[in-house]
Design a protein around this motif. Structure first.
Motif, mmCIF file in Angstrom:
data_model
loop_
_atom_site.group_PDB
_atom_site.id
_atom_site.type_symbol
_atom_site.label_atom_id
_atom_site.label_comp_id
_atom_site.label_asym_id
_atom_site.label_seq_id
_atom_site.Cartn_x
_atom_site.Cartn_y
_atom_site.Cartn_z
ATOM 1 N N LEU A 44 -2.589 6.480 -4.294
ATOM 2 C CA LEU A 44 -2.844 7.664 -4.442
ATOM 3 C C LEU A 44 -4.116 8.147 -5.075
ATOM 4 O O LEU A 44 -4.162 7.874 -6.268
ATOM 5 N N ASP A 45 -5.049 8.466 -4.472
ATOM 6 C CA ASP A 45 -6.252 8.963 -5.129
ATOM 7 C C ASP A 45 -6.093 10.223 -6.087
ATOM 8 O O ASP A 45 -5.080 10.960 -6.025
ATOM 9 N N GLU A 46 -7.204 10.490 -6.608
ATOM 10 C CA GLU A 46 -7.287 11.682 -7.525
ATOM 11 C C GLU A 46 -6.661 13.051 -6.919
ATOM 12 O O GLU A 46 -6.118 13.884 -7.551
ATOM 13 N N ASP A 47 -7.295 13.301 -5.488
ATOM 14 C CA ASP A 47 -6.727 14.558 -4.867
ATOM 15 C C ASP A 47 -5.279 14.597 -4.484
ATOM 16 O O ASP A 47 -4.815 15.593 -4.167
ATOM 17 N N PHE A 48 -4.570 13.409 -4.711
ATOM 18 C CA PHE A 48 -3.081 13.408 -4.306
ATOM 19 C C PHE A 48 -2.079 13.041 -5.476
ATOM 20 O O PHE A 48 -1.082 12.521 -5.274
ATOM 21 N N LYS A 49 -2.505 13.130 -6.790
ATOM 22 C CA LYS A 49 -1.795 12.746 -7.934
ATOM 23 C C LYS A 49 -0.771 13.834 -8.490
ATOM 24 O O LYS A 49 -0.246 13.701 -9.285
ATOM 25 N N ARG A 50 -0.901 14.906 -7.585
ATOM 26 C CA ARG A 50 -0.012 15.921 -7.958
ATOM 27 C C ARG A 50 1.526 15.410 -7.875
ATOM 28 O O ARG A 50 1.686 14.933 -6.565
ATOM 29 N N PRO A 51 2.393 15.866 -8.391
ATOM 30 C CA PRO A 51 3.814 15.504 -8.016
ATOM 31 C C PRO A 51 4.679 16.546 -7.309
ATOM 32 O O PRO A 51 3.943 17.713 -7.187
ATOM 33 N N PRO A 52 5.260 16.192 -6.520
ATOM 34 C CA PRO A 52 5.916 14.690 -6.107
ATOM 35 C C PRO A 52 4.943 14.309 -5.326
ATOM 36 O O PRO A 52 3.994 14.600 -4.712
ATOM 37 N N PRO A 53 5.074 12.501 -5.108
ATOM 38 C CA PRO A 53 3.920 12.045 -4.425
ATOM 39 C C PRO A 53 3.971 12.188 -2.899
ATOM 40 O O PRO A 53 4.821 12.580 -2.381
ATOM 41 N N ALA A 54 2.769 12.295 -2.266
ATOM 42 C CA ALA A 54 2.649 12.861 -0.898
ATOM 43 C C ALA A 54 3.350 11.732 -0.022
ATOM 44 O O ALA A 54 3.724 11.733 0.975
ATOM 45 N N HIS A 55 3.291 10.328 -0.635
ATOM 46 C CA HIS A 55 3.948 9.127 0.358
ATOM 47 C C HIS A 55 4.554 8.241 -0.912
ATOM 48 O O HIS A 55 4.017 8.209 -2.020
ATOM 49 N N ARG A 56 5.543 7.338 -0.442
ATOM 50 C CA ARG A 56 5.598 5.975 -1.495
ATOM 51 C C ARG A 56 5.268 4.923 -0.604
ATOM 52 O O ARG A 56 5.172 4.888 0.959
ATOM 53 N N ALA A 57 4.810 3.918 -1.114
ATOM 54 C CA ALA A 57 4.385 2.773 -0.495
ATOM 55 C C ALA A 57 4.773 1.442 -1.106
ATOM 56 O O ALA A 57 4.807 1.527 -2.262
ATOM 57 N N TRP A 58 5.007 0.279 -0.335
ATOM 58 C CA TRP A 58 5.423 -0.903 -0.694
ATOM 59 C C TRP A 58 4.660 -2.047 -0.191
ATOM 60 O O TRP A 58 4.169 -1.935 0.926
ATOM 61 N N GLN A 59 4.269 -2.932 -1.035
ATOM 62 C CA GLN A 59 3.664 -4.152 -0.754
ATOM 63 C C GLN A 59 4.659 -5.298 -0.457
ATOM 64 O O GLN A 59 5.401 -5.543 -1.290
ATOM 65 N N PHE A 60 4.790 -6.008 0.711
ATOM 66 C CA PHE A 60 5.592 -7.241 0.839
ATOM 67 C C PHE A 60 4.776 -8.463 0.976
ATOM 68 O O PHE A 60 3.996 -8.309 2.062
ATOM 69 N N ARG A 61 5.065 -9.353 0.365
ATOM 70 C CA ARG A 61 4.375 -10.602 0.586
ATOM 71 C C ARG A 61 5.150 -11.630 1.040
ATOM 72 O O ARG A 61 6.552 -11.865 0.370
ATOM 73 N N ASP A 62 4.832 -12.465 1.757
ATOM 74 C CA ASP A 62 5.516 -13.752 2.174
ATOM 75 C C ASP A 62 5.292 -14.955 1.208
ATOM 76 O O ASP A 62 4.122 -15.209 1.142
ATOM 77 N N PRO A 63 6.328 -15.521 0.368
ATOM 78 C CA PRO A 63 5.845 -16.434 -0.633
ATOM 79 C C PRO A 63 5.749 -17.621 0.093
ATOM 80 O O PRO A 63 5.445 -18.634 -0.744
ATOM 81 N N ARG A 64 5.863 -18.012 1.287
ATOM 82 C CA ARG A 64 5.707 -19.266 1.679
ATOM 83 C C ARG A 64 4.148 -19.559 1.857
ATOM 84 O O ARG A 64 3.331 -18.659 1.934
ATOM 85 N N PRO A 65 3.873 -20.853 1.611
ATOM 86 C CA PRO A 65 2.265 -21.353 1.764
ATOM 87 C C PRO A 65 1.606 -20.892 3.159
ATOM 88 O O PRO A 65 2.317 -20.846 4.151
ATOM 89 N N VAL A 66 0.375 -20.611 2.878
ATOM 90 C CA VAL A 66 -0.364 -20.281 4.120
ATOM 91 C C VAL A 66 -0.356 -21.154 5.298
ATOM 92 O O VAL A 66 -0.688 -22.533 4.762
ATOM 93 N N VAL A 67 0.074 -20.637 6.467
ATOM 94 C CA VAL A 67 -0.130 -21.716 7.311
ATOM 95 C C VAL A 67 -0.576 -20.879 8.769
ATOM 96 O O VAL A 67 -0.239 -19.748 8.683
ATOM 97 N N ARG A 68 -1.609 -21.503 9.563
ATOM 98 C CA ARG A 68 -2.243 -20.609 10.421
ATOM 99 C C ARG A 68 -2.087 -21.047 11.955
ATOM 100 O O ARG A 68 -2.710 -21.708 12.528
ATOM 101 N N PRO A 69 -0.794 -20.902 12.340
ATOM 102 C CA PRO A 69 -0.433 -20.892 13.804
ATOM 103 C C PRO A 69 -1.383 -20.351 14.734
ATOM 104 O O PRO A 69 -1.749 -19.293 14.475
ATOM 105 N N VAL A 70 -1.480 -20.856 15.740
ATOM 106 C CA VAL A 70 -2.205 -20.132 16.970
ATOM 107 C C VAL A 70 -1.227 -19.266 17.414
ATOM 108 O O VAL A 70 0.082 -19.351 17.664
ATOM 109 N N SER A 71 -1.706 -17.656 17.578
ATOM 110 C CA SER A 71 -1.010 -16.597 18.077
ATOM 111 C C SER A 71 -1.362 -16.225 19.539
ATOM 112 O O SER A 71 -2.459 -16.074 19.772
ATOM 113 N N PRO A 72 -0.385 -16.068 20.179
ATOM 114 C CA PRO A 72 -0.736 -15.404 21.686
ATOM 115 C C PRO A 72 -1.595 -14.044 21.380
ATOM 116 O O PRO A 72 -1.795 -13.527 22.616
ATOM 117 N N TRP A 73 -1.312 -13.392 20.409
ATOM 118 C CA TRP A 73 -1.829 -12.192 20.279
ATOM 119 C C TRP A 73 -3.459 -12.125 19.945
ATOM 120 O O TRP A 73 -3.773 -10.880 19.869
#
Length: 732
Positions: free
Chosen positions: A701-730
């Motif tokens: 939330l930048d300065e222009d969106f710091k008034r309550p209540p928050p304009a959105h809620r946000a979460w970061q999900f991280r995969d704890p597994r070690p990085v592997v770079r398989p080939v993706s069909p996408w």
């Protein structure tokens, strides 16, 4: 003929004015009727009415009235008239039919029966019949069907008298000249013109009101340019009478033109002003009227003394939507009060329900019809204000808005932010959100949060008018750069439905990424400003990664990731409109060919798919070897029951299954960002125990969106597994 019976037609609502006008022209035995006035007049007076009436649509001389039982009776009644005594067989004639009758339901057939009766009467008397010419007849016969009676009349004008001859072309839905004249008479314009008062139409279109005002002020016969009248084809016509009347009209016009007051017509449409100039030239007022390309919401009278403001605001094609009409009325009233104090104002409108938004009290209201459309002329005495340019009321809003603007301008300059929210219902009484965009010229997008039914609508309208006025004044914007919408509670995907059909896009730059916004056609502009930090985070983390954007909307996040160097991307949404918009955003940044047929082509690293995200995720998760992505962003709607979906989406109810399916597509070491605007949303922590989950709301939330209540809620999900770079069909 010593006394001629007449029925003079006019626009509905104009009958009282027409009666007074006919009395002044010398007619007698006047009786007001719906749609006109019955009268009697001698020959000279009848000629004078055709030449001088500003209000008459047609001047009809009834010949016969008879009972109507069937079409044979219509033929018999018409044949009984001695037509050869009225006009020569060498004259061309036409039949015009109006009215209704149960006995004769087909007006075209009724006209044919009258034509046959006239032709047969001439054959009997002369051995030949006159020709029919529907486009340019010498004689026009008028048949009026009135339930169980029919009336046959000669049209003394020969053609509709509103056709003065100066208007070769017009814009959409122009006012007829006769109706424009009626409005001016209701405003007592002839008397005000004689006193030297100026007149201004700030939304003049093709200029009809101003030109009719010039004709009145200069004492010019409105039909003086007419090459011929219908009565000139009479056998009984006396040319010397008409010649004398025309000479008299010429002399009066010569004297009157020297006394014209200031006349001004302005409009934002340059094409309309060119048409108005051409019309004025044909009317003989090429140098007598000032024409300006200007916004009605910014023009000021400068050194003009108080005079007459009169206008017929545009609607339909010339305005984007209902919100634009509300904006126009709100700002127009505020602007008149600010700039035109002391003026007499007249507003002719088909939307009298919006008059309270002007904030001016009408001292007189007249009901009139513009064709079949019921309208009203609202007359105001614009109050004198002690300080020109001041906006009445709303000081609390003005102070808060000015404080926010000063602070955010400094922050934006330091942060390299060009587009930001200045105000978001900071004061409960002024429930609007105000976003500023550099396109590159400043434009402001105002969303009014619809007031609940418990709020007095008069107060809500007044507060909106004050807010819009202060916004425009403090940002020093032309009204055309202020885009207003009403934000109501939405159901399903209705917030994404088209509000207007302007099709006008602007390009903005956000941290080096070009994005297309539309400020008119949809409730949202195509860019959610509160997600600006999150888009920048995606841009910075995307280099070399495979990116997935779920519920991609207009693909703004995809454009950021692509500009940030994403190796590939997949964007999924159910709307073709927004996928095309996403394609536009990618093309703006040189990422994707601007060809909709190739948006999901296998040879493109950045692909767009039209699909229900829930079903698409389920399908991918059920694959034995689902595609994998290093970076995923999902910002789903809080609720959707789109007809294109199977079932519904409630983000509080469905977030666990939805996110778990999305996480199955996350590559080891990858990151998923989830955001929601759902008020009171609660993430189920136990469902995601094996993931590293961090609430990053404050960081996004930048300065222009710091008034309550928050304009959105946000979460970061991280995969704890070690990085592997398989080939993706996408993607690569």
């Amino acid at each position: 003929m010593s006394a001629l019976p007449l029925f003079v037609t006019c626009p509905r609502g104009v009958e009282p004015l027409l009666l007074t006008e006919l009395q002044g022209l010398g007619a007698v035995a006047l009786k007001e009727r719906p749609g006109g006035v019955a009268a009697e007049a001698d020959r000279e007076t009848a000629y004078r009415i055709c030449l001088w009436s500003r209000l008459a649509s047609r001047v009809l001389m009834p010949l016969t009235r008879f009972p109507l039982t069937d079409v044979d009776g219509l033929y018999a009644g018409a044949r009984a008239v001695d037509w050869p005594d009225l006009f020569s067989v060498q004259r061309r004639f036409a039949i015009e039919v109006a009215g209704r009758s149960a006995a004769v339901t087909h007006t075209h057939y009724a006209g044919l029966k009258v034509k046959d009766a006239i032709a047969d009467r001439f054959r009997e008397a002369c051995g030949e019949r006159p020709n029919v010419d529907t486009d340019n007849p010498d004689i026009r016969v008028h048949l009026h069907l009135d339930r169980d009676h029919a009336t046959l009349s000669l049209d003394l004008g020969g053609d509709a008298l509103h056709r003065r001859g100066y208007r070769a072309r017009a814009l959409e839905a122009p006012l007829k000249e006769t109706l424009a004249a009626a409005l001016l008479l209701r405003m007592d314009w002839p008397a005000r013109a004689a006193e030297g008062a100026p007149l201004w139409d700030p939304m003049c279109g093709s200029g009809t009101l101003v030109i009719e005002a010039a004709l009145m002020a200069a004492d010019v016969a409105p039909n003086g340019q007419r090459p011929r009248f219908g009565f000139e084809a009479w056998e009984d016509h006396i040319p010397a009478v008409l010649t004398r009347l025309r000479d008299e009209a010429t002399a009066r016009a010569h004297d009157g033109r020297a006394k014209l007051p200031r006349l001004i017509g302005s409009d934002t449409d340059a094409r309309g002003i060119r048409v108005a100039q051409d019309n004025a030239q044909r009317a003989g007022f090429a140098d007598a009227i000032e024409w300006r390309v200007a916004d009605a919401l910014s023009v000021t009278p400068d050194d003009l003394p108080p005079g007459v403001l009169i206008t017929n605001p545009p609607y339909g094609e010339r305005l984007a939507n209902e919100s634009e009409i509300i904006k126009l009325y709100s700002l127009l009233g505020a602007h008149w009060a600010r700039a035109f104090g002391g003026w007499q104002a007249g507003l002719f409108t088909g939307r009298p329900d919006l008059a309270p938004r002007m904030g001016l009290r009408a001292h007189s209201i007249h009901a009139l019809f513009n064709g079949a459309l019921p309208c009203k002329l609202l007359q105001f005495q614009v109050p004198q204000t002690q300080s020109a340019g001041a906006i009445s009321g709303g000081e609390d809003f003005a102070n808060r808005f000015a404080k926010n603007l000063k602070h955010l301008r400094k922050w934006a300059a330091r942060s390299g932010v060009a587009h930001y929210r200045i105000y978001d219902a900071d004061l409960p009484d002024y429930a609007v959100a105000v976003d500023l965009y550099a396109t590159p010229e400043p434009r402001v997008h105002v969303q009014e949060y619809a007031a609940p039914k418990t709020i007095d609508p008069v107060k809500a309208e007044r507060r909106l008018r004050q807010a819009l006025g202060h916004i425009q004044q403090q940002l020093e914007l032309p009204a055309s750069h202020l885009h207003y919408k009403v934000r109501k509670a939405q159901k399903g995907d209705s917030q994404y439905q088209r509000q207007a059909d302007q099709g006008r896009f602007f390009t903005i730059d956000e941290h080096g990424v070009k994005l297309a916004i539309n400020l008119d056609d949809y409730l949202d502009t195509g860019v959610f400003l509160d997600h600006r930090p999150l888009r920048l985070r995606l841009q910075r983390e995307a280099a070399g990664k495979r990116f997935l954007n779920l519920f991609c909307y207009t693909g703004a996040a995809t454009a950021h990731a692509a500009v940030g160097g994403a190796a590939s991307s997949v964007s999924v949404d159910l709307s073709n409109t927004y996928l095309d918009w996403a394609l536009r955003n990618l093309a703006l940044n040189g990422i994707h060919p601007p060809d909709p047929s190739r948006r999901s082509s296998a040879d493109n690293p950045h692909r767009l798919f039209r699909a229900d995200c829930l079903a698409w995720l389920q399908e991918q998760a059920e694959k034995g070897r689902p595609p994998q992505f290093d970076l995923i962003f999902c910002d789903p709607p809080t609720f959707s029951n789109s007809k294109k979906m199977d079932g519904t989406l409630d983000i509080q109810r469905d977030h666990v299954g939805f996110l778990l399916n999305a996480l199955k597509l996350l590559a080891p070491g990858g990151t998923l960002y989830f955001s929601t605007n759902r008020r009171g949303f609660k993430l189920d922590p136990e469902a995601f125990a094996e993931w590293q989950v961090t609430d990053i709301t404050r960081e996004t939330l930048d300065e222009d969106f710091k008034r309550p209540p928050p304009a959105h809620r946000a979460w970061q999900f991280r995969d704890p597994r070690p990085v592997v770079r398989p080939v993706s069909p996408w993607g690569r």
